[in-house]
Design an enzyme around this catalytic site. Structure first.
Site: not given
Length: 252
Positions: A2-3, A51, A165, A238
Site C-alpha cells: 500500500p502507498e 506508510k 512502486n 521491483r
C-alpha cells in the site's frame, strides 16, 4: 505494498470509527503485546505518517502499525460479519460500543509511548500527505545523491514519505524521465516533487483500486500520451514501467 494514499484512507477510516470513543475491547495478537489491555481508554486520533499508522490512545500510548505488502485494517458495525481474512490472520482488535476495527496480516504492530514515536517514524522524509509537508527538504534529500536512479530515490522513504512502486513509475512518467535516469541529470528536478505530491493528493480520496494509471501494470499496452507500447523491467527487485518514446534516460 500500500502507498501513501491508501494509508491516508485507512487512517481516515480508523479515525472516523474510533477517535473520541472509549475502547470496550482490546486484543493485540502479537506475543510481545499479547497481555496489553487498552480497554477503558479513549482513542485520541489516528494519524498517517508516510506508510505508517499511528493510533494515539489516552494515557500517552501509541499503537503503531505498518501494512507492508498485504496488511489491512477493516471496520465493522456490531453483529456485522468480519470478512477481512481468516481468523488466524487477525493481529489486532480495537472495539468501541459502535464500531470494531480489525487489523489483518499486520507485519508491524507495536505499542509504545507517544513520546517515543520518533523512534519508529523519525527516519522518514517529509510526508507528501502530511500537514508538515516541506517540498524544499524533500528536494534536498532527493538530490543528496545525484547519481542515484530517479526511481530508487523516489521510493526511499528517508527522502520523502508516501511514494511506493506504483507512484514511482507514474511520477517518472509525468516528468518524462525513465526510472533509471540519475536524479542529478533531471532538468528542473523540483518537478518530480511537485508531480509526486499532485499524484498522491489526487488519489487520496479515491476509493481503493480506482486510481487513474498511465503506465504502471500496463506493459505492452499503448502509452496514453503517444501510443507507444509501455515497457517494463525490474528495478531493485521491483517492476518499473515506462514509455520508451515519452521518457528519456537509460533503461536499466
Amino acid at each position: 505494498m500500500p502507498e501513501g494514499d491508501t494509508v491516508w484512507q485507512t487512517a481516515r477510516l480508523l479515525h472516523t470509527a474510533l477517535a473520541g470513543r472509549t475502547l470496550v475491547r482490546s486484543d493485540l495478537r502479537v506475543p510481545r503485546f499479547a497481555t496489553a489491555d487498552l480497554t477503558g481508554r479513549t482513542v485520541l486520533d489516528v494519524t498517517p505518517r508516510g506508510k505508517h499508522l499511528l493510533a494515539r490512545i489516552e494515557g500517552g500510548l501509541t499503537l503503531h502499525s505498518h501494512l507492508r505488502m498485504d496488511g489491512a485494517w477493516k471496520v465493522y458495525a456490531p453483529r456485522e460479519r468480519w470478512r477481512g481474512g481468516a481468523g488466524h490472520q487477525i493481529r489486532a482488535i480495537l472495539g468501541t460500543a459502535e464500531r470494531t476495527a480489525v487489523g489483518y496480516r499486520l507485519q508491524v504492530l507495536e505499542l509504545l509511548r507517544t513520546s517515543e514515536e520518533e523512534r519508529v517514524v523519525g527516519h522518514l522524509g517529509p510526508d507528501l500527505l502530511g500537514p508538515g509537508w516541506d517540498p524544499a527538504t524533500a528536494l534536498r534529500n532527493l538530490l543528496a545523491d545525484p547519481a542515484r536512479p530517479l526511481g530508487e530515490a523516489l521510493i526511499d522513504q528517508r527522502n520523502l514519505a508516501g511514494v511506493g512502486n506504483i507512484f514511482k513509475s507514474e511520477t517518472c512518467f509525468l516528468v518524462r524521465a525513465t526510472p533509471w535516469l540519475p536524479i542529478g541529470e533531471l532538468p528542473a528536478p523540483e518537478r518530480v516533487v511537485t508531480a509526486a505530491k499532485r499524484l498522491l493528493e489526487a488519489n487520496r480520496t479515491r476509493p481503493g483500486g480506482s486510481r487513474t494509471i498511465s503506465v504502471y501494470g500496463r506493459a505492452s499496452r499503448p502509452c496514453p500520451r503517444c501510443g507507444a507500447p509501455i515497457r517494463t523491467a525490474d528495478q531493485d527487485d521491483r517492476p518499473a514501467y515506462w514509455c520508451p518514446r515519452c521518457q528519456s534516460g537509460p533503461t536499466h
